[in-house]
Design a protein around this motif. Structure first.
Motif, PDB file in Angstrom:
ATOM      1  N   THR A  33       0.617  -4.814   3.736  1.00 27.79           N
ATOM      2  CA  THR A  33      -0.574  -4.976   4.568  1.00 27.79           C
ATOM      3  C   THR A  33      -1.401  -6.149   4.056  1.00 27.79           C
ATOM      4  OG1 THR A  33      -2.387  -3.761   5.596  1.00 27.79           O
ATOM      5  CG2 THR A  33      -1.992  -3.334   3.264  1.00 27.79           C
ATOM      6  N   ASP A  34      -2.402  -6.539   4.828  1.00 25.69           N
ATOM      7  CA  ASP A  34      -3.248  -7.667   4.450  1.00 25.69           C
ATOM      8  C   ASP A  34      -4.519  -7.254   3.708  1.00 25.69           C
ATOM      9  OD1 ASP A  34      -1.538  -9.548   5.676  1.00 25.69           O
ATOM     10  OD2 ASP A  34      -2.457  -9.175   7.615  1.00 25.69           O
ATOM     11  N   MET A  35      -5.058  -6.093   4.072  1.00 21.03           N
ATOM     12  CA  MET A  35      -6.319  -5.646   3.473  1.00 21.03           C
ATOM     13  C   MET A  35      -6.429  -4.136   3.567  1.00 21.03           C
ATOM     14  SD  MET A  35     -10.167  -6.817   4.490  1.00 21.03           S
ATOM     15  CE  MET A  35     -11.553  -6.439   3.432  1.00 21.03           C
ATOM     16  N   LEU A  62       0.848  -1.188   0.000  1.00 22.20           N
ATOM     17  CA  LEU A  62       0.000   0.000   0.000  1.00 22.20           C
ATOM     18  C   LEU A  62       0.880   1.233   0.000  1.00 22.20           C
ATOM     19  CD1 LEU A  62      -2.714   1.502   0.229  1.00 22.20           C
ATOM     20  CD2 LEU A  62      -2.568   1.182   2.721  1.00 22.20           C
ATOM     21  N   ARG A  63       0.619   2.097  -0.953  1.00 18.29           N
ATOM     22  CA  ARG A  63       1.334   3.375  -1.044  1.00 18.29           C
ATOM     23  C   ARG A  63       0.295   4.487  -1.077  1.00 18.29           C
ATOM     24  NH1 ARG A  63       4.922   0.630  -5.511  1.00 18.29           N
ATOM     25  NH2 ARG A  63       6.550  -0.210  -4.167  1.00 18.29           N
ATOM     26  N   VAL A  79      -0.324  -4.257  -5.661  1.00 19.17           N
ATOM     27  CA  VAL A  79       0.109  -2.930  -5.219  1.00 19.17           C
ATOM     28  C   VAL A  79      -1.102  -1.999  -5.301  1.00 19.17           C
ATOM     29  CG1 VAL A  79       1.623  -0.959  -5.642  1.00 19.17           C
ATOM     30  CG2 VAL A  79       2.472  -3.285  -6.024  1.00 19.17           C
ATOM     31  N   VAL A  80      -1.440  -1.395  -4.155  1.00 18.12           N
ATOM     32  CA  VAL A  80      -2.511  -0.410  -4.097  1.00 18.12           C
ATOM     33  C   VAL A  80      -1.844   0.958  -3.986  1.00 18.12           C
ATOM     34  CG1 VAL A  80      -4.542   0.403  -2.846  1.00 18.12           C
ATOM     35  CG2 VAL A  80      -4.010  -2.052  -2.895  1.00 18.12           C
ATOM     36  N   THR A  81      -2.059   1.783  -5.000  1.00 17.27           N
ATOM     37  CA  THR A  81      -1.493   3.127  -5.009  1.00 17.27           C
ATOM     38  C   THR A  81      -2.635   4.117  -4.852  1.00 17.27           C
ATOM     39  OG1 THR A  81       0.269   2.401  -6.492  1.00 17.27           O
ATOM     40  CG2 THR A  81      -0.095   4.781  -6.296  1.00 17.27           C
ATOM     41  N   ILE A  82      -2.538   4.935  -3.814  1.00 20.24           N
ATOM     42  CA  ILE A  82      -3.548   5.960  -3.554  1.00 20.24           C
ATOM     43  C   ILE A  82      -2.886   7.322  -3.673  1.00 20.24           C
ATOM     44  CG2 ILE A  82      -5.052   6.973  -1.800  1.00 20.24           C
ATOM     45  CD1 ILE A  82      -5.565   4.135  -0.779  1.00 20.24           C
TER      46      ILE A  82
END
Length: 145
Positions: free
Chosen positions: A22-24, A8-9, A76-79
């Motif tokens: 992270t897991d979720m 997570l970014r 990869v979750v990019t916010i």
């Protein structure tokens, strides 16, 4: 076999707020809440004002996020958020005074643009109040006695 994680970014125009595994992730999008687990299909979403939940094991962190975009690709979750605040970054006394000011202004005769602006500010203060009420870390499940 290793347990799969998400990267997570979270970045705002001012700084990188988070960059870790992270897991979720549960985020508030304009269409509602969206949960992301490892191996989620690629997706892009527009973020709304809301609480971002980061779950790692039994620990959960919460952050106030105020619009932006999210992209999920290859775990990869990019916010990219317009603004994001951890609970400790929120000046609750200022936020409470802003909320009171918005409530007083709602009784005034305002034009449509002022009403819309005040509604956005009220939504922001309500998210800040909610996030500031959480501890920096909390357990996702109650501890057993």
């Amino acid at each position: 076999m290793a347990v799969k994680k998400l990267r997570l970014r979270i970045a705002t125009p001012e700084s990188v707020k988070f960059d870790d595994d992270t897991d979720m992730v549960i985020m508030r999008c304009i269409t509602g809440d969206m949960g992301i687990l490892p191996n989620h299909q690629p997706i892009s979403a527009i973020l709304d004002f809301g609480v971002l939940r980061i779950i790692t094991g039994e620990l959960e962190k919460r952050m106030a996020v105020f619009g932006g975009i999210a992209q999920v690709v290859d775990n990869v979750v990019t916010i990219l958020a317009n603004d994001a605040q951890w609970p400790e970054d929120i000046d609750i006394a200022f936020v409470q005074s802003e909320r009171a000011r918005m409530e007083r202004r709602s009784q005034e005769d305002l034009d449509d643009l002022e009403i819309q602006r005040d509604q956005v500010l009220m939504r922001r203060t309500l998210v800040q109040i909610e996030v500031s009420s959480y501890p920096i870390l909390s357990r996702t499940e109650p501890e057993e006695p």
